[in-house]
Design an enzyme around this catalytic site. Structure first.
Site, PDB file in Angstrom:
ATOM      1  N   SER A 103      30.850  23.354  59.452  1.00  0.00           N
ATOM      2  CA  SER A 103      30.527  24.040  60.709  1.00  0.00           C
ATOM      3  C   SER A 103      30.408  23.137  61.924  1.00  0.00           C
ATOM      4  CB  SER A 103      29.235  24.849  60.551  1.00  0.00           C
ATOM      5  OG  SER A 103      29.499  26.053  59.853  1.00  0.00           O
ATOM      6  N   LYS A 134      32.612  23.906  64.837  1.00  0.00           N
ATOM      7  CA  LYS A 134      32.256  24.827  65.920  1.00  0.00           C
ATOM      8  C   LYS A 134      32.061  24.090  67.245  1.00  0.00           C
ATOM      9  CE  LYS A 134      30.184  28.493  63.079  1.00  0.00           C
ATOM     10  NZ  LYS A 134      30.383  28.025  61.688  1.00  0.00           N
ATOM     11  N   SER A 174      24.942  29.223  63.501  1.00  0.00           N
ATOM     12  CA  SER A 174      26.246  28.901  62.909  1.00  0.00           C
ATOM     13  C   SER A 174      26.987  30.154  62.477  1.00  0.00           C
ATOM     14  CB  SER A 174      26.071  27.956  61.710  1.00  0.00           C
ATOM     15  OG  SER A 174      27.242  27.222  61.479  1.00  0.00           O
TER      16      SER A 174
END
Length: 412
Positions: free
Chosen positions: A117, A120, A174
């Protein structure tokens, strides 16, 4: 007689000096003493079952040397005479100065790894400048197409949310469906797939040449990779934006009610423990997938300095990802302000193959490449480095004196 003497002078000069050295050539062998690679300090982690590591693409030497030749190593690279960095479970990491761009040290900074993640942040760096935070968007059925059990913020199909709310859901919790929404918004007619292409274009622009996105959220996909160095470039772009800095330090926010869907709102909290437990924390991003293991990006300020740490392939025991990041930040803050082993390149400075291009983006802070690092120690400029030029000057002076003496004898 004059022409032969001058020809002799030119021959001696060329024989003494050799061909002109390129402006960024490696130092001559007599000015550099190469040491054996220094292993990265590692702490033993408990054995866990994990998926086989995906096969990375072939390494490109120029890409591995982006930011400085000393960074092209799978081993430890730190400034000469620097204290030993702390042992961590991460397979690769890097510490850099957000303002000057100086790389303070790293372990395999250009080694390929899967991002989870922390990807991102690349989506944020791509989408944040393109979207109005007050714009209201409607979540679609396709936006909710995420892996079962993966992280989600709880956006509802048909729900209407501001872009700012979607960003907060992305960065605090997230949310993978939030990533799909943002990728769709910037993807044009191709939707989320177009958003992923925009992310890859942004990575190339930043100089993150080992980064390739396949999913906007960081959920594993074939061919999806990044590196600790690339993550530092991406994080630097994010932290340069005041809106991102505000989002990254937001401890909690509320996902609003959806009256049309008869659903109540709810509160979400920031999952990054650094902002609660590390003095001077600026925020960052956590990540985990079975392939990637734990990944982390965190930044903090102390004594007028802002440092960022990136790490990949970590295990949560004996220290969680953010704790490993905190120990590396402490190590970075302990170094002198002028310590470096390389630098973060400026946006637009590097071509896709890793070669330098035209002048970097105006306003980007860049530090010169270092002269001394632990893995490749290079002697500083001095007599040993300058003696060929002194010899050339002496030879020219001697030959000129010989020419003048010869002319005087002829006149006599």
């Amino acid at each position: 007689m004059r022409a032969p003497v001058l020809a002799l002078a030119a021959a001696v000069v060329l024989g003494t000096a050799g061909a002109p050295a390129p402006a960024h050539a490696d130092p001559p062998p007599q000015a550099a003493a190469l040491a054996a690679p220094v292993p990265c300090p590692r702490v033993q982690a408990p054995q866990v079952e994990r998926s086989p590591r995906p096969t990375p693409p072939p390494s490109v030497p120029l890409q591995q040397a982006v930011g400085g030749q000393a960074l092209a190593t799978p081993a430890l690279v730190v400034p000469a005479d620097a204290p030993k960095p702390p042992a961590v479970t991460a397979t690769s990491w890097l510490v850099a100065d957000l303002d000057t761009g100086a790389v303070l040290g790293g372990c395999g900074p250009h080694e390929y790894a899967t991002p989870a993640s922390v990807q991102k942040l690349l989506l944020t760096a791509t989408a944040l400048p393109k979207l109005d935070p007050k714009r209201v968007v409607t979540v679609t059925h396709e936006d909710l197409d995420i892996a079962p059990g993966s992280s989600a913020v709880g956006l509802l199909e048909g729900g209407r949310y501001t872009v700012e709310t979607v960003f907060l859901g992305l960065l605090l919790q997230s949310g993978n469906e939030a990533a799909n929404v943002l990728a769709r918004l910037i993807g044009g007619p191709d939707g989320a797939a177009g958003g992923v292409r925009a992310m890859n274009a942004e990575a190339r622009h930043l100089g993150a040449l080992q980064t390739h996105a396949v999913t906007p959220s960081g959920l594993d996909g074939p061919g999806q990779f990044t590196s600790a160095y690339d993550l530092a470039l991406i994080a630097r772009a994010c932290f340069a934006d005041p809106t991102f800095r505000r989002y990254a330090l937001t401890e909690q926010t509320r996902i609003p009610d959806q009256p049309a869907l008869r659903q109540k709102g709810f509160q979400i909290q920031n999952e990054n423990q650094l902002i609660y437990r590390y003095p001077g924390a600026l925020g960052g991003k956590t990540g985990f997938t079975d392939y990637a293991r734990h990944t982390y990006v965190g930044a903090a300020q102390r004594g007028g300095r802002r440092l960022v740490v990136t790490l990949l392939g970590a295990e949560p025991r004996p220290m969680r990802g953010w704790e490993q990041g905190a120990t590396l930040l402490d190590w970075g803050f302990s170094l002198p302000r002028d310590a470096s082993v390389g630098r973060l390149v400026a946006p637009g400075e590097t071509a896709a193959n890793g070669a330098p291009v035209a002048s970097p983006t105006v306003g980007a802070a860049i530090t010169p490449e270092p002269r001394a690092v632990a893995a490749h120690r290079v002697a500083p400029p001095g007599w040993a480095a300058s003696w060929p030029f002194v010899a050339v000057a002496a030879a020219l002076a001697g030959l000129l004196a010989a020419v003048l003496l010869h002319r005087r004898r002829r006149r006599a």
